[in-house]
Design a protein around this motif. Sequence first.
Motif, mmCIF file in Angstrom:
data_model
loop_
_atom_site.group_PDB
_atom_site.id
_atom_site.type_symbol
_atom_site.label_atom_id
_atom_site.label_comp_id
_atom_site.label_asym_id
_atom_site.label_seq_id
_atom_site.Cartn_x
_atom_site.Cartn_y
_atom_site.Cartn_z
ATOM 1 N N HIS A 282 0.820 -1.316 0.203
ATOM 2 C CA HIS A 282 -0.022 -0.032 -0.098
ATOM 3 C C HIS A 282 0.809 1.232 -0.027
ATOM 4 N N ASP A 286 -4.071 6.513 3.943
ATOM 5 C CA ASP A 286 -5.566 6.625 3.850
ATOM 6 C C ASP A 286 -5.951 7.537 4.879
ATOM 7 N N HIS A 361 -12.637 7.411 1.393
ATOM 8 C CA HIS A 361 -11.256 7.855 1.609
ATOM 9 C C HIS A 361 -10.580 8.601 0.723
ATOM 10 N N CYS A 363 -6.631 8.215 -0.906
ATOM 11 C CA CYS A 363 -5.505 7.724 -0.428
ATOM 12 C C CYS A 363 -4.427 8.610 -0.979
HETATM 13 ZN ZN LIG Z 1 -4.611 4.062 0.113
#
Ligand SMILES: [Zn+2]
Length: 426
Positions: A282, A286, A361, A363
Motif C-alpha cells: 500500500h 489513507d 477515503h 489515498c
Molecule cells: Zn490507499
Amino acid sequence: MRSIFMVKKNYILLLLSILLLSACNKKVKKEEEPEVPEPVYAFGYNMDKYIVKNDTVKSGDTFGVIMDRHHLTVNEVYNIIESTKDTFDYKQLRLGKPYTVFCSKDSLEKAQVFVYQPSVRSYSIIDFKDSVTVARTIVKPLDTLRKTATGIITSSLFETLEEQNIDPYLAIKLSQVYEWSIDFYRIQKYDKFKVIYDEFFVDDTVSVGIGNIQASYFEHWGNPHYAFGYEIDSIHGNWQFYDEKAKEMKRMFLKSPIEFGRISSRYSMSRYVSIYGRRKPHLGTDFAAPVGTPIRSTANGVVTASAYRGGNGNYVKIKHNKTYSTQYLHMSKRAVKKGQYVKQGDIIGYIGMTGNTTGPHVCYRFWKNGRQVDALKHTPKDSEPMPQALKAGYLKYIEPVKMELDALPYPEIKEPEIEVTDPMTS
Ligand SMILES: [Zn+2]
C-alpha cells in the motif's frame, strides 16, 4: 492724476452701491422666502418627491406580493418582471433583507421605485416610474483601513476581541497565521497579542470584514512570536507570513489533505487487501472522511494530472518542486485542471470512493524523486526558506512595522470581579 482719481472714486462708489444693493437683495430674499433645505437623497432619489417606505422581506413576500401592497396591478407587476428579468433575479429576495419602496406622493401612493439591499455592499434598483422600466445593481466602493488591536487574554481570544468590539473573525485569521507555531486550543491565561490588520468599510463607517493581517505579535507562555505578512510572488499573489528572522511561519506541507478526519490505513509494503484477497503493498496513507469532504493540496504546486483511471478512480497529482509531488486518489469529484497552479490548502477535489476502494477515503501518495514513499516519514518538517534575493528587502520592510507593533500598548485587563465576603458578617 485728477482724472484717474475721479475714475477711481467713481469706481469705488459703483462698487459700494453694488455691495449695498446685493446686501439689500439678500435681506429682502431672506424675509420673503425661507431658506429651502437641501434635498435629501436616498439611492439617488429625492426623498421629498416620494412617500418612502422601508421594510424587510417577510415570510411569503415576493416582488409581486410587495408590489400588490403598494397598489400595483398584477398586470403592471408582470410587465415590470418581464422587461427586467435578465438584469434582476426576482427569486433572490431573501427573508429579513431590507428593501425600500418609493411611492407616488398622491392619494394613490403607488410604488414607483423598488430598491433591494441583499448586503451592506450592494443594492439593486428597479425603477418603473416612467414608461421604460430600468433595473440596475450598484456595488458600493470598498475602503481599506489599517487598524490595530491588542489584548491580554483572560478568557478566550474570541471574548477578548469581542469585549473590544473587534470582529472575532480576526481570531480565526490569527490562528491561521500561527497554525504551525501555536496551538490555539491551548492558549494560556495572560497570553498577549498585538495585531496590525486591514479592515474593509463601505460608506466610511460600516465594516464589511477583516482583510489581511499585516503583522502580529503573540506572546504564548511568555515566548514572543512575531509574524509579518509579505508578498513573495506577485504573479500568484502568494502572501506568506515570516518571522523576524525571515523564517516562514508555515511549513511547506500540510500534515493532512483533509481538515478533519483520521488515518485509516498507513503506508505499508505488505497490506492485506480484501478486494484482492491477498497481500499487496500500500503505497499511500489513507485518510477516511465522509463523501464530499473537501481535499486540500498539501503544498503549493502545479497540477500535473487530473483524470479518471482504473484503480485510482478520480485522482489529482500535483508537482511541488523538482523533488516532491503528491497524489490524491478515489475522489468523488475533481476541482482542478491539469496545468493549474494551486496554493497550499486550496480545494482540489472531494472525498469519494471511485476506483478500488471499500469505503470513502482519500489515498494520499507522497512522491519523492519519482518514488512513492511514506508521507508520515518523508514529509519535510522544515519551512520553505525565503528566497535569498528577497531577504534584504523583507528585513528592511519589517523594521518600522516591528517598531510600530512594539509601541502598541495593551489595554487594561478586565478581571472578573470576585466577591469578597466580609469575615465580620459571616
Ligand atoms: Zn490507499
